[in-house]
Design an enzyme around this catalytic site. Structure first.
Site: not given
Length: 159
Positions: A96, A135
């Site tokens: 996915h 991040r």
């Protein structure tokens, strides 16, 4: 050099006055604990560069896959000069991840070209949540900051 070796949120260079420009930001609600700090970072950078809060339009979409359509809707709005797409896809046990990452990167590119406006790819594609947090304001900076800087730099090329 990979971003694992460097915090890329710091930058140098002049950005001209873009205070009359309008920025759309489309934010994926999936992985909200990641995408919200990305959004906050992007807005902080835009405000720091003189973009009035009234010139920042936010649209939420359910997930990263929907960013392309959300970006297109914003790009179609009269007066929107650039769109920043913020999302996060974290690798799971199935393929996915690959399908979503591929679809959204192609979709965002197509919106760029269709509307001839900067549509910025601010999507984290990580192996795990720790990498994503690193991040989204962590030790590797905030990729939302970087997406906003990219939008500013791209618009600066149009003046």
């Amino acid at each position: 050099m990979s971003s694992a070796d460097k915090n890329l949120s710091s930058y140098s260079g002049e950005i001209p006055n873009l205070s009359s420009r309008v920025f759309g930001i489309v934010v994926a609600e999936w992985n909200e604990e990641i995408t919200e700090p990305l959004y906050e970072g992007a807005v902080e950078v835009l405000l720091k560069h003189g973009i009035p809060k009234a010139n920042i339009i936010r649209t939420n979409v359910p997930g990263t896959f929907e960013l392309s359509l959300g970006a297109q809707w914003l790009a179609m709005k009269k007066g929107v000069d650039a769109v920043i797409c913020l999302g996060c896809v974290i690798q799971g046990e199935t393929r996915h991840f690959d399908f979503i990452c591929n679809a959204v990167s192609i979709g965002i590119t197509e919106v760029n070209l269709k509307f001839n406006k900067p549509v910025i790819f601010g999507v984290l594609t990580t192996d795990n949540k720790e990498q994503a947090f690193d991040r989204a304001g962590g030790k590797h900076g905030n990729k939302g900051d970087e997406a906003a800087i990219t939008a500013l730099k791209m618009l600066a090329q149009t003046i």
